[in-house]
Design an enzyme around this catalytic site. Sequence first.
Site, PDB file in Angstrom:
ATOM      1  N   TRP A 325      -8.036  74.746  27.057  1.00 14.07           N
ATOM      2  CA  TRP A 325      -7.184  75.409  28.046  1.00 14.07           C
ATOM      3  C   TRP A 325      -6.478  76.611  27.432  1.00 14.07           C
ATOM      4  CZ3 TRP A 325      -1.540  74.019  29.088  1.00 14.07           C
ATOM      5  CH2 TRP A 325      -0.914  73.608  27.908  1.00 14.07           C
ATOM      6  N   ASP A 326      -6.448  76.678  26.093  1.00 16.52           N
ATOM      7  CA  ASP A 326      -5.867  77.817  25.390  1.00 16.52           C
ATOM      8  C   ASP A 326      -6.350  79.136  25.978  1.00 16.52           C
ATOM      9  OD1 ASP A 326      -6.060  75.449  23.821  1.00 16.52           O
ATOM     10  OD2 ASP A 326      -5.575  76.565  22.019  1.00 16.52           O
ATOM     11  N   GLU A 467       0.785  65.879  24.298  1.00 13.15           N
ATOM     12  CA  GLU A 467      -0.132  64.771  24.027  1.00 13.15           C
ATOM     13  C   GLU A 467       0.543  63.586  23.332  1.00 13.15           C
ATOM     14  OE1 GLU A 467      -2.883  67.054  21.771  1.00 13.15           O
ATOM     15  OE2 GLU A 467      -4.161  67.537  23.488  1.00 13.15           O
ATOM     16  N   LYS A 576       5.443  67.035  21.868  1.00 12.06           N
ATOM     17  CA  LYS A 576       4.676  67.947  21.023  1.00 12.06           C
ATOM     18  C   LYS A 576       4.910  69.369  21.522  1.00 12.06           C
ATOM     19  CE  LYS A 576      -0.140  68.712  19.620  1.00 12.06           C
ATOM     20  NZ  LYS A 576      -1.531  68.312  19.908  1.00 12.06           N
ATOM     21  N   GLN A 577       4.770  69.533  22.815  1.00 13.05           N
ATOM     22  CA  GLN A 577       5.157  70.765  23.472  1.00 13.05           C
ATOM     23  C   GLN A 577       5.723  70.342  24.828  1.00 13.05           C
ATOM     24  OE1 GLN A 577       1.611  73.118  23.836  1.00 13.05           O
ATOM     25  NE2 GLN A 577       0.389  71.306  24.189  1.00 13.05           N
TER      26      GLN A 577
END
Lengths: 725, 725
Positions: A325-326, A467, A576-577
Amino acid sequence: MSNWTIRTEKYEKKRIAENGNRFLIGNGYMGIRGTLEEHTKAYLPAVNLAGIYDKVGDKWREPLNAPNGLKTWVCVDGQYFGLPETEPSEHVQTLDFRRAVHSRETTWRTPKGKITIQSLRFCSMENLHLLAMEWCVWADFEASVDIYSGIDADVWDINGPHYAKLDLNEMNGVLCATGYTSEGQAVSTAEGIRLQFEAHSDVLISEQEIVRKISFSAEPDRKYTIQKTAAVYTSKDTADYRKKAISEVEAALEYSFEESLAAHEKAWEKIWASSTVTIQGDEKAEHAVNYSLYHLNSIAPRHADNLSVSARGLSGQTYKGAVFWDTELFVLDFFLNTNPKVARSLVQYRIETLPGALDKAREYGCDGAFYAWESQEGGFDACTDFNVVDVFTGRPMRTHFRDKQYHISAAVVYGIVEYYNRTGDMDILISGGFNVIIECAKFYYSLIYKKLDDVAYSLLDVVGPDEYHERVNNNGYTNRMAKFNFESAVWALSVLSEQQMAQAAKDEADCLIEKFKAAADSIFIAQPDENGIIEQFDGYMKLEDISVADLKKRLLDEKEYWGGAYGIASGTKIAKQADVVAWLSLFPNDFPKAVMKENYLYYMDRTEHGSSLSASMFAGVACRCGMPNSAYPLFMKSACVDLKGGGKQWAGLIYIGGTHPAAAGGAYKTLVYGFGGLHFDGETVTAKPNFPDNWERLRFRVWHQGKLYEVDETKQNTTIKLLSV
Amino acid sequence: MSNWTIRTEKYEKKRIAENGNRFLIGNGYMGIRGTLEEHTKAYLPAVNLAGIYDKVGDKWREPLNAPNGLKTWVCVDGQYFGLPETEPSEHVQTLDFRRAVHSRETTWRTPKGKITIQSLRFCSMENLHLLAMEWCVWADFEASVDIYSGIDADVWDINGPHYAKLDLNEMNGVLCATGYTSEGQAVSTAEGIRLQFEAHSDVLISEQEIVRKISFSAEPDRKYTIQKTAAVYTSKDTADYRKKAISEVEAALEYSFEESLAAHEKAWEKIWASSTVTIQGDEKAEHAVNYSLYHLNSIAPRHADNLSVSARGLSGQTYKGAVFWDTELFVLDFFLNTNPKVARSLVQYRIETLPGALDKAREYGCDGAFYAWESQEGGFDACTDFNVVDVFTGRPMRTHFRDKQYHISAAVVYGIVEYYNRTGDMDILISGGFNVIIECAKFYYSLIYKKLDDVAYSLLDVVGPDEYHERVNNNGYTNRMAKFNFESAVWALSVLSEQQMAQAAKDEADCLIEKFKAAADSIFIAQPDENGIIEQFDGYMKLEDISVADLKKRLLDEKEYWGGAYGIASGTKIAKQADVVAWLSLFPNDFPKAVMKENYLYYMDRTEHGSSLSASMFAGVACRCGMPNSAYPLFMKSACVDLKGGGKQWAGLIYIGGTHPAAAGGAYKTLVYGFGGLHFDGETVTAKPNFPDNWERLRFRVWHQGKLYEVDETKQNTTIKLLSV
């Protein structure tokens, strides 16, 4: 910009892997790691190829590294001089990222005197199959010298070896190594040299290497130079890969090294013409951003119109050379703004890999299109169910990246819609884009569950971008993206209905429109609580509230995985984000600025930034909240990931090092949209400076709706000039 | 039956914990572990109490062990003689389980001659607060002897110490130890003795012990006997626990030991009158089953009408002394058949703990009643979110026993319905039973999810009895039980509607009836596939198919947990216990016999029997399929769990040893329903022998609808005789 180089004047063995990434050169067809010519595979050299993969046994499928046509080393008076084996007295490695030229100079002081080797290489942006290098040696004493130069087919692989069979041979002075993979692909590297001096030359063929031994007596202080040219072709390019590689080398040898270099530099000049960024008042940022854009430019697919970029670019085989998805979330905008043709290729890649996404949805019993979490060619999902290794047991851990990161399909849709909004290219929609949007909406629709006495639609058992928290319900980001997808599909179906459609198809479309409208209206979208905070997923607020620093103290092993069912972060609020910040960064108008700010602050304290994607999302939101100075360190963190050789190196026991295109793209987005306030509204381009304190002027160019603009901003003045192209 | 004893003639230190379970005596109020009188807490002695709990800090809440009033040891000529410290020359430990009397005799040969101690003890079934022991010592030489006898308040605890404060004192020759817990409860143990000989006696009080030192010169070969009586009362019994314990001892001392023993034996005789099982042709089975029933009889609550039995009976603090689904699924039938008053108490316990279940449902955002997975008093769920410890990291593992084993509520309902079917006791339904059934149905209803385009109702993210597979969808057993609950609730509501109900309540009931009918009809019930196999849960068939033996080879640590997200069983078809078999054992008419057999065979190969509950479910189904000889070894496995001291001892790093009432109850069910073919139809009792080859005759008594029957079966003949009571 005055300084377009990076340079290291120290030789450190422990930084070989890192320098392989920092000093990378590439042209989208291939990436050449910034290792040295003499390096064997122990030091991770690679001629990493785009879009061609292989799988050995039950190991992970990964991209191929071509036989290394730059391999060169030297013996002086019978003794080997090379790094890291022979400690140098001086060593300089340089990357000129304006010209995309890599060079090195290494000197050894011996009892007999000084020996120096020097090289300069580039990966041609003019002819994407070509590599060229000028390599020379000299000593300040009379010496007997043997230069070995040829092709090393004993390539570095993470999940190899991939070449089940190798052909090594020489014809008319051109060496050629062809590797045949277990999947039936082939890669040929041909190599030729020009000698600038008299020497005796033999070709030596061993099991995995074909080299020339060039022997001569060297006069003191005379430079002995070889000019090498290599060409790479694969069976994906042409059935005549071997012939083509050889003939390309032969053709290239017709030109001088200087001529080839000039053509290469000219191609880069053109690239920089639309992509350079000027930041007055902050040389460091200017340098870091342009260095980041160098990496993006080096991996942009130009040899095909349906390729995308992978999560670690062309820096090696980590992350399986797969597209994540980056691309849509972080990288696409840079190309939309600077090279719409490349942007189209990224989008077209997704359209052409729809069959893989349809298959994957079927595999999980769903309708529509479930895009690959780690997409290789054809949309094949290289992601396994066991993507992390448990440091305590050495066992693969069941992860849910592949089967539960549903948000990937909506990211693909987001990219297509963005591409259309910026280019007005209806063709791509009609010829497949709309179909992707609709199939992805069908996918989400088939995932929805509803409680009997509830009105809300739920997406259950998902993994969001964060995640560390697996198998959660109603992840804020995922639900919001699904809503976007439903809305996009309603639009797509309406446009299609307006076209000449058969009545039956129209009826079916109407039925879908109704369903998707209901889904867009009913899908659960978390709302700010009494403190303005949006809960990341159902039950997040009940998790343990702890600081990242305190959480880190619980680590028993620095490489242990933070997520999964039992990771140190799993039972806590540490992400994580931050998925809510990701959501707000894409949909800044969903809530008032005050809510955005509260969430920025709340999740900032609870985010580990374990992903290199994290910082730029926070930076973008900080800018939206009018806090460019808060955004600045995050922006610099993203812009400097590869410059500093940072980023997370491990996920459990899996090495994940390499370059970070998404961080580079994220830094770029923060720059132009955040600090530059760049905004598009229909045909109109606007910009409103939102600078960090020390910035004086920001200048860059953007393509929009087929036109190229120059944006020039100072704190006082903004000019947007339409350029003639 | 000729042999009603178990006996060990060997002393093995490593079997102390196991013998503590095997030689247990108890009366439902308390359980006395079969340890020796001299044992300190290092050897796990316990006077384990029913229904009174304590929690220290953030450790697990667990039942109390009373101060040990049986503590006794001896020194001869100044030297301590006791086990395991002094190696004996002979040692015999015996349990007479007809009379529920424990005895031991231990002899040491010393240079001076032989020393022997002997004891005989019982936990009175006539007065449930009383313990009594006759203890004697003799030597075949002249010796100076000191007997120490009193109360040891330094009790063994798993998650203690629970007594924040201790009172130790003596009054009129009676010793008393009272412990005060951190939760504010108190436990008093009083003790008195009769000396049968002349001696000097002193009372010694240390920090956690109060004992008499009884000193005398012993003549050779003369037995010196003390008769001890102890009484236990808690603040749950009476506010005057201390006084009551002391006065009970004083009153008991009015009678001789022999008189007390006779009263105790008479009470047990009455118990055995309705519960003995006779198996001609298989003494071993007869012995094992009656031994199992001894354990069930020893833990049956008789001192209250609203207590249940815990998963490890009264053998200690493992499983937190909590009530599990074991009660309804495995234990209840024995009491329904042999002592309906106790059965009523088990059911009443659930009715009275409904408030706890309502609270728990609220805690998880659900309607209705979600019963405790590990139920203590008031329905408090002692189960934590971290019920297993990871052997590799020593960290607690997040388990989903508490929050996802939804099937517990339906098990409670099953017990209530069974109790009603067997007793016709409508009072208990009207006074609370119906309410439980309805609230549990509401709970399941609020859990149901439905896909938008589907008709089926799903129960998602559950843990079935097979705990090795966490967080699965549509677990076969759970869904079937929920369906049963919906049907039961429809019945409950209909009966209630027929009563004089207000119109409003009737309307509400009608609305619920409609919902529950729809739910019973629509909940997903897996059907046999083309091979007749019913899938245990969504996706089970895609899991790795491996044998238990091969799976075991993957263990890195013998104590590691097989389940959870990454356990060795989690990604495979191997189940701890087979949920489909559990389903078929409760609803044998759901599918044809052939399907039942296929599933029996299929899941037999894929079950680890990691739960002591597993074997009897398989045995029951085997009998139903007409395979009593296949059932026999499974039946014996269940019947012998405690006899052999087997069963799983560890779940991760958590010790789970103790007695196994559910295995005992499961063996009993196999015996009477499986081999005996016992069946109830309304008022009628029928039986149809389905014996293993070697059995000749089976005889037992059952209560049904308030009448006691004797069932007497041979292969040829069955007689069912109504007994006058």
